[in-house]
Design an enzyme around this catalytic site. Structure first.
Site, PDB file in Angstrom:
ATOM      1  N   GLN A  29      34.280  -5.817 -11.279  1.00 13.95           N
ATOM      2  CA  GLN A  29      33.883  -7.125 -11.811  1.00 13.95           C
ATOM      3  C   GLN A  29      33.231  -6.973 -13.189  1.00 13.95           C
ATOM      4  O   GLN A  29      32.851  -5.871 -13.589  1.00 13.95           O
ATOM      5  CB  GLN A  29      32.906  -7.799 -10.843  1.00 13.95           C
ATOM      6  CG  GLN A  29      31.743  -6.906 -10.410  1.00 13.95           C
ATOM      7  CD  GLN A  29      31.283  -7.133  -8.975  1.00 13.95           C
ATOM      8  OE1 GLN A  29      31.554  -8.166  -8.391  1.00 13.95           O
ATOM      9  NE2 GLN A  29      30.571  -6.164  -8.410  1.00 13.95           N
ATOM     10  N   HIS A  60      15.626 -13.975  -1.441  1.00 16.75           N
ATOM     11  CA  HIS A  60      15.447 -12.738  -0.660  1.00 16.75           C
ATOM     12  C   HIS A  60      14.446 -12.893   0.477  1.00 16.75           C
ATOM     13  O   HIS A  60      14.625 -12.309   1.543  1.00 16.75           O
ATOM     14  CB  HIS A  60      15.103 -11.576  -1.607  1.00 16.75           C
ATOM     15  CG  HIS A  60      16.255 -11.255  -2.508  1.00 16.75           C
ATOM     16  ND1 HIS A  60      16.235 -11.465  -3.868  1.00 16.75           N
ATOM     17  CD2 HIS A  60      17.505 -10.815  -2.212  1.00 16.75           C
ATOM     18  CE1 HIS A  60      17.416 -11.139  -4.376  1.00 16.75           C
ATOM     19  NE2 HIS A  60      18.197 -10.744  -3.398  1.00 16.75           N
ATOM     20  N   GLU A 104      27.454  -1.409  -0.472  1.00 17.79           N
ATOM     21  CA  GLU A 104      27.714  -2.161  -1.711  1.00 17.79           C
ATOM     22  C   GLU A 104      29.002  -1.607  -2.316  1.00 17.79           C
ATOM     23  O   GLU A 104      29.131  -0.403  -2.514  1.00 17.79           O
ATOM     24  CB  GLU A 104      26.505  -1.988  -2.648  1.00 17.79           C
ATOM     25  CG  GLU A 104      26.729  -2.324  -4.109  1.00 17.79           C
ATOM     26  CD  GLU A 104      27.114  -3.778  -4.381  1.00 17.79           C
ATOM     27  OE1 GLU A 104      26.330  -4.672  -4.062  1.00 17.79           O
ATOM     28  OE2 GLU A 104      28.219  -3.989  -4.930  1.00 17.79           O
ATOM     29  N   ASP A 135      33.700  -0.720   0.455  1.00 24.54           N
ATOM     30  CA  ASP A 135      33.992  -2.119   0.786  1.00 24.54           C
ATOM     31  C   ASP A 135      33.381  -2.455   2.159  1.00 24.54           C
ATOM     32  O   ASP A 135      33.691  -1.780   3.156  1.00 24.54           O
ATOM     33  CB  ASP A 135      35.515  -2.296   0.794  1.00 24.54           C
ATOM     34  CG  ASP A 135      35.915  -3.758   0.941  1.00 24.54           C
ATOM     35  OD1 ASP A 135      35.082  -4.575   1.404  1.00 24.54           O
ATOM     36  OD2 ASP A 135      37.062  -4.081   0.595  1.00 24.54           O
ATOM     37  N   GLY A 136      32.567  -3.488   2.192  1.00 23.46           N
ATOM     38  CA  GLY A 136      31.926  -3.897   3.440  1.00 23.46           C
ATOM     39  C   GLY A 136      32.921  -4.254   4.528  1.00 23.46           C
ATOM     40  O   GLY A 136      32.669  -4.053   5.715  1.00 23.46           O
ATOM     41  N   ASP A 153      24.800 -10.204   2.082  1.00 23.25           N
ATOM     42  CA  ASP A 153      24.219 -10.652   0.802  1.00 23.25           C
ATOM     43  C   ASP A 153      25.318 -10.499  -0.243  1.00 23.25           C
ATOM     44  O   ASP A 153      25.301  -9.596  -1.077  1.00 23.25           O
ATOM     45  CB  ASP A 153      23.009  -9.753   0.506  1.00 23.25           C
ATOM     46  CG  ASP A 153      22.256 -10.186  -0.731  1.00 23.25           C
ATOM     47  OD1 ASP A 153      22.680 -11.151  -1.393  1.00 23.25           O
ATOM     48  OD2 ASP A 153      21.247  -9.528  -1.050  1.00 23.25           O
ATOM     49  N   THR A 155      28.626 -11.812  -2.935  1.00 19.88           N
ATOM     50  CA  THR A 155      29.028 -12.745  -3.987  1.00 19.88           C
ATOM     51  C   THR A 155      29.853 -13.857  -3.337  1.00 19.88           C
ATOM     52  O   THR A 155      30.086 -13.861  -2.127  1.00 19.88           O
ATOM     53  CB  THR A 155      29.878 -12.007  -5.045  1.00 19.88           C
ATOM     54  OG1 THR A 155      30.777 -11.136  -4.362  1.00 19.88           O
ATOM     55  CG2 THR A 155      29.035 -11.177  -5.964  1.00 19.88           C
ATOM     56  N   ASP A 156      30.342 -14.794  -4.156  1.00 23.81           N
ATOM     57  CA  ASP A 156      31.158 -15.889  -3.632  1.00 23.81           C
ATOM     58  C   ASP A 156      32.512 -15.357  -3.132  1.00 23.81           C
ATOM     59  O   ASP A 156      32.902 -14.239  -3.468  1.00 23.81           O
ATOM     60  CB  ASP A 156      31.418 -16.924  -4.749  1.00 23.81           C
ATOM     61  CG  ASP A 156      30.118 -17.557  -5.221  1.00 23.81           C
ATOM     62  OD1 ASP A 156      29.145 -17.537  -4.447  1.00 23.81           O
ATOM     63  OD2 ASP A 156      30.083 -18.069  -6.355  1.00 23.81           O
ATOM     64  N   PRO A 160      35.939  -9.329  -5.250  1.00 20.17           N
ATOM     65  CA  PRO A 160      35.659  -8.380  -4.172  1.00 20.17           C
ATOM     66  C   PRO A 160      34.984  -9.011  -2.957  1.00 20.17           C
ATOM     67  O   PRO A 160      35.060  -8.492  -1.851  1.00 20.17           O
ATOM     68  CB  PRO A 160      34.730  -7.345  -4.828  1.00 20.17           C
ATOM     69  CG  PRO A 160      34.202  -7.982  -6.065  1.00 20.17           C
ATOM     70  CD  PRO A 160      35.234  -8.976  -6.497  1.00 20.17           C
TER      71      PRO A 160
HETATM   72  N1  SAM Z   1      22.259 -13.356  -4.168  1.00 19.00           N
HETATM   73  C1  SAM Z   1      23.511 -13.232  -4.732  1.00 19.00           C
HETATM   74  C2  SAM Z   1      24.279 -14.479  -4.924  1.00 19.00           C
HETATM   75  O1  SAM Z   1      24.688 -15.138  -3.972  1.00 19.00           O
HETATM   76  O2  SAM Z   1      24.473 -14.822  -6.074  1.00 19.00           O
HETATM   77  C3  SAM Z   1      24.291 -12.109  -4.186  1.00 19.00           C
HETATM   78  C4  SAM Z   1      23.811 -10.922  -4.895  1.00 19.00           C
HETATM   79  S1  SAM Z   1      24.403  -9.347  -4.554  1.00 19.00           S
HETATM   80  C5  SAM Z   1      24.293  -8.751  -6.195  1.00 19.00           C
HETATM   81  C6  SAM Z   1      26.131  -9.469  -4.210  1.00 19.00           C
HETATM   82  C7  SAM Z   1      26.812  -8.097  -4.186  1.00 19.00           C
HETATM   83  O3  SAM Z   1      27.901  -8.131  -3.272  1.00 19.00           O
HETATM   84  C8  SAM Z   1      27.384  -7.652  -5.519  1.00 19.00           C
HETATM   85  O4  SAM Z   1      26.635  -6.589  -6.029  1.00 19.00           O
HETATM   86  C9  SAM Z   1      28.825  -7.238  -5.195  1.00 19.00           C
HETATM   87  O5  SAM Z   1      29.234  -6.069  -5.845  1.00 19.00           O
HETATM   88  C10 SAM Z   1      28.745  -7.060  -3.683  1.00 19.00           C
HETATM   89  N2  SAM Z   1      30.039  -7.180  -3.009  1.00 19.00           N
HETATM   90  C11 SAM Z   1      31.034  -8.066  -3.282  1.00 19.00           C
HETATM   91  N3  SAM Z   1      32.065  -7.842  -2.460  1.00 19.00           N
HETATM   92  C12 SAM Z   1      31.726  -6.803  -1.650  1.00 19.00           C
HETATM   93  C13 SAM Z   1      32.392  -6.116  -0.606  1.00 19.00           C
HETATM   94  N4  SAM Z   1      33.631  -6.452  -0.238  1.00 19.00           N
HETATM   95  N5  SAM Z   1      31.728  -5.108   0.007  1.00 19.00           N
HETATM   96  C14 SAM Z   1      30.477  -4.756  -0.368  1.00 19.00           C
HETATM   97  N6  SAM Z   1      29.809  -5.373  -1.358  1.00 19.00           N
HETATM   98  C15 SAM Z   1      30.420  -6.388  -1.990  1.00 19.00           C
END
Ligand code: SAM
Length: 282
Positions: A29, A60, A104, A135-136, A153, A155-156, A160
């Site tokens: 990203q 948080h 993460e 990957d989660g 926690d 992203t949208d 990813p």
């Molecule tokens: N509080 C935040 C929001 O909603 O805006 C979320 C913050 S946190 C930084 C989100 C994290 O999810 C990112 O660092 C991203 O790299 C991670 N992420 C996205 N897809 C993922 C996946 N498939 N597996 C693990 N982590 C993932």
């Protein structure tokens, strides 16, 4: 210079920036860090606000202290996403927790937050914390370990983060949760159309799997509309009936947003949100 996020095609949110600290295209990203006049430092992924120094405590505290005040014995926790460290920081305040696994996908988020937002990443130094960069979706599919609490926690559901909103992902979370386990997820917003649809889809999938599926809210000024939701899915514990009034205060955990009244109030949803979620208004 201004950072602008398009909340809808017709509504934009802008922050006047002092300095653009980092701009990097990671393998997953576009990541940017800024320093601003009114929000302090903040970072964005693919142009979307993730966390800023002014209001990150709200998100948080609510994503962590809410389930921690319901489940009586959380020992093993999985955090999916959360590379900024805010969720892990709140979890490390509980001495009863034995292990915190953070999965993460993007190691660069963790490393950049350690440089530019070190107050968020302090929890990563705790010996109970294990960092996995993968990957989660795959992690939960292959995991043999079981957890008391899973925090998504993410992203949208674009890029990813997409896989973290699928039926398959929730099903595997259910499988690796203990018999009284709780799943909390970042659940988008009820207000604008895009987030509303994502929230409805996520809730439907979770509701089909878990005997207890609810939604709670917080007021986060820098997320679209300011009205943000978290999903609460549980195999046994009820979010308000099993709420332990004493937990946070007995442990003397200092919070700036979360308290007992906020806990109960956060599950009291406005009628339009209930309707969107298909909850009976009576
Ligand atoms: N509080 C935040 C929001 O909603 O805006 C979320 C913050 S946190 C930084 C989100 C994290 O999810 C990112 O660092 C991203 O790299 C991670 N992420 C996205 N897809 C993922 C996946 N498939 N597996 C693990 N982590 C993932």
């Amino acid at each position: 210079m201004w950072f602008t996020e398009k909340w809808t095609p017709n509504i934009h949110f802008s922050v006047k920036v002092k300095e653009h600290l980092l701009s990097e295209k990671t393998p997953f990203q576009q990541m940017d860090f800024y320093d601003s006049f009114d929000l302090g430092r903040f970072f964005t992924l693919d142009g979307i606000m993730m966390a800023n120094q002014k209001d990150e405590f709200i998100y948080h505290e609510m994503i962590i202290h809410t389930p921690m005040s319901i489940h009586p014995k959380v020992e093993h926790v999985l955090v999916i996403g959360g590379g900024d460290g805010g969720s892990v920081r709140e979890l490390t305040k509980y001495s009863s927790i034995k292990s915190i696994d953070l999965v993460e996908i993007d190691e660069r988020v963790v490393r950049a937050c350690q440089v530019y937002l070190p107050q968020m990443t302090i929890g990563f130094n705790d010996p109970r914390v294990n960092l996995y960069f993968e990957d989660g979706l795959l992690y939960v599919k292959n995991s043999k370990k079981h957890y008391d609490l899973i925090i998504v926690d993410s992203t949208d559901p674009i890029g990813p983060g997409e896989g973290l909103f699928t039926h398959e992902f929730y099903q595997n979370c259910f499988r690796i949760l203990n018999d009284d386990g709780i799943l909390i997820n970042q659940h988008e917003s009820p207000y604008f159309e895009k987030e509303k649809l994502e929230m409805q889809r996520a809730h439907q999938k979770i509701k089909d799997l878990f005997p207890i599926a609810s939604v709670y809210q917080a007021f986060i000024p820098t997320y679209p509309s300011g009205h943000w939701l978290f999903g609460f899915a549980s195999k046994k514990w009820h979010p308000t009936k099993d709420f332990k009034r004493t937990l946070c205060s007995v442990l003397d955990i200092k919070t700036k947003y979360y308290n007992h009244d906020v806990h109960l109030g956060s599950f009291a949803l406005p009628n339009y949100v209930k309707q969107e979620l298909g909850i009976n208004l009576k």
